[in-house]
Write a protein that holds these residues in place. Structure first.
Motif, PDB file in Angstrom:
ATOM      1  N   GLN A 127       6.556   7.797  -1.617  1.00  0.00           N
ATOM      2  CA  GLN A 127       7.462   7.123  -0.487  1.00  0.00           C
ATOM      3  C   GLN A 127       8.231   8.146   0.197  1.00  0.00           C
ATOM      4  O   GLN A 127       8.375   8.136   1.648  1.00  0.00           O
ATOM      5  N   LEU A 149      12.399  -1.737   2.314  1.00  0.00           N
ATOM      6  CA  LEU A 149      11.499  -2.035   1.226  1.00  0.00           C
ATOM      7  C   LEU A 149      12.080  -3.348   0.510  1.00  0.00           C
ATOM      8  O   LEU A 149      11.172  -3.954  -0.018  1.00  0.00           O
ATOM      9  N   ASP A 219       2.832  -0.350   0.153  1.00  0.00           N
ATOM     10  CA  ASP A 219       4.085  -0.738  -0.534  1.00  0.00           C
ATOM     11  C   ASP A 219       4.375  -1.980  -0.087  1.00  0.00           C
ATOM     12  O   ASP A 219       5.389  -2.593  -0.389  1.00  0.00           O
TER      13      ASP A 219
END
Ligand SMILES: [Zn+2]
Length: 394
Positions: A127, A149, A219
């Motif tokens: 990430q 996120l 993600d």
């Protein structure tokens, strides 16, 4: 260690104030005091002093003025054992910070003294690489990326506006994207609905959007809602999300989205497109107006041409959808001036942007006093496509 280094360290220590863990804790309990962690990321991942600002020693001089603009604050600098923090404290003094101390014994001493610490929720190495261009911006940074996120954004429509918005929100790392769309991909969509592909003609749009988003960014969790939005399901569908993006092209759904967002107190990121003209604004956020503050009820059907009749330049929803996506990210991060109480007008032929002020209506039928508590008694009749009515009246 060389004599030269030992000498430098001794002189640095003599030039800064060192405190033990108990004293550091007392200092940090004072108003405005801040802990500054100058260790490397892999050390920070193992645990931090709660609330500490993190700037690795190597970036200290470059980044500290953005992170700690007030030079009069008490700054408690720490590293693992107290050496790097002594050099860092000296550097801060040289930059004009008036009240800097170095934690002798460092984070290890702090932990050893039984003082509180916490395990930071940190990004994975993958990430950090993926979002590295966000991490470099002080207004986003690791904390902001974690907010993205953690965010849940609902796109109503995976069409002209929803496609670019979904692509860029996914790329930016918005962790949960809900997509409501009951339609299948049609070849007449592909002129502007860039999340779909030719080989997916006939596939449900929700499924096509999921394939594209998952290929772009693992993600992101895509929650597909292959249903037609109605007043029976709107509140339940909207409830789990933080922000709703209106990518629809008909008035009935636009009013329904507006009313559900007002009832649930969720920001409604509005966009509309017509031939070469686009509009965007943020409704029902920060005490600003809602759609019904401007238009209490839908226009008569004869004034609203269908989308098929109206037509749109295929590139236009790209611009407007990305303005909507940008507003979403600003709201999640809490940065900038959201497009609340302002209507942005885009004329693609003239390449001109204009902004009109919008006001909340104290007598608004949905966000004013006496507004209904549910959608049960509101009529939503489909009157086809969006026209730039706001521009004509605002
Ligand atoms: Zn209103």
């Amino acid at each position: 260690m060389s004599a030269v280094y030992q000498d430098l360290l001794a002189r640095t220590r003599a030039a800064v104030r060192e405190v033990d863990a108990a004293r550091a804790r007392d200092l940090l309990e004072q108003e405005g005091a801040v802990a500054l962690d100058v260790r490397e990321q892999d050390e920070v991942d193992q645990g931090v002093v709660p609330g500490a600002v993190h700037i690795p020693r190597g970036f200290l001089e470059m980044r500290v003025e953005d992170a700690l603009p007030n030079r009069d604050r008490t700054v408690v600098v720490y590293c693992a054992g107290g050496t790097r923090s002594a050099f860092a404290a000296k550097a801060l003094q040289d930059l004009g910070y008036a009240d800097v101390v170095s934690l002798a014994g460092g984070f290890n001493g702090w932990k050893g003294a039984g003082l509180p610490w916490e395990q930071p929720r940190s990004l994975t190495p993958d990430q950090r690489r993926r979002y590295s261009r966000h991490l470099l911006i002080p207004e986003v940074g690791e904390e902001g990326q974690r907010k993205l996120l953690d965010a849940r954004v609902l796109l109503v429509g995976a069409g002209g506006l929803g496609s670019p918005a979904a692509l860029y929100l996914a790329a930016a790392g918005v962790g949960t994207l809900g997509v409501i769309d009951a339609d299948a991909v049609d070849d007449s969509n592909l002129q502007r609905q860039v999340i779909h592909t030719t080989e997916r003609v006939g596939m449900p749009k929700v499924e096509s959007a999921r394939l594209t988003i998952e290929a772009l960014n693992p993600d992101v969790t895509v929650v597909g809602h292959e249903v037609r939005l109605s007043k029976e399901n709107a509140l339940e569908l909207f409830a789990p999300y933080d922000i709703v993006v209106d990518g629809t092209d008909n008035f009935a759904t636009r009013y329904l989205i507006n009313d559900a967002c007002v009832l649930l107190n969720k920001p409604n990121i509005h966009g509309s497109i017509f031939r070469f003209e686009g509009q965007a604004t943020v409704f029902s956020a920060n005490g600003g107006p809602c759609y019904r503050c401007l238009f209490p009820s839908p226009p008569p059907p004869e004034l609203a041409p269908s989308c098929a009749e109206a037509g749109v330049l295929g590139l236009l929803p790209g611009t407007v959808g990305l303005i909507q996506a940008t507003e979403v990210v600003k709201l999640i991060l809490g940065i900038g001036e959201p497009l609340v109480g302002r209507l942005l007008l885009y004329d693609a032929l003239a390449t001109e942007f204009r902004t009109l002020r919008l006001r909340r209506d104290a007598a608004c039928p949905i966000c004013g006093p006496g507004a209904p508590a549910s959608l049960d008694d509101i009529e939503y009749t489909d009157v086809a496509c969006a026209i730039p009515a706001l521009a004509a009246t605002a």
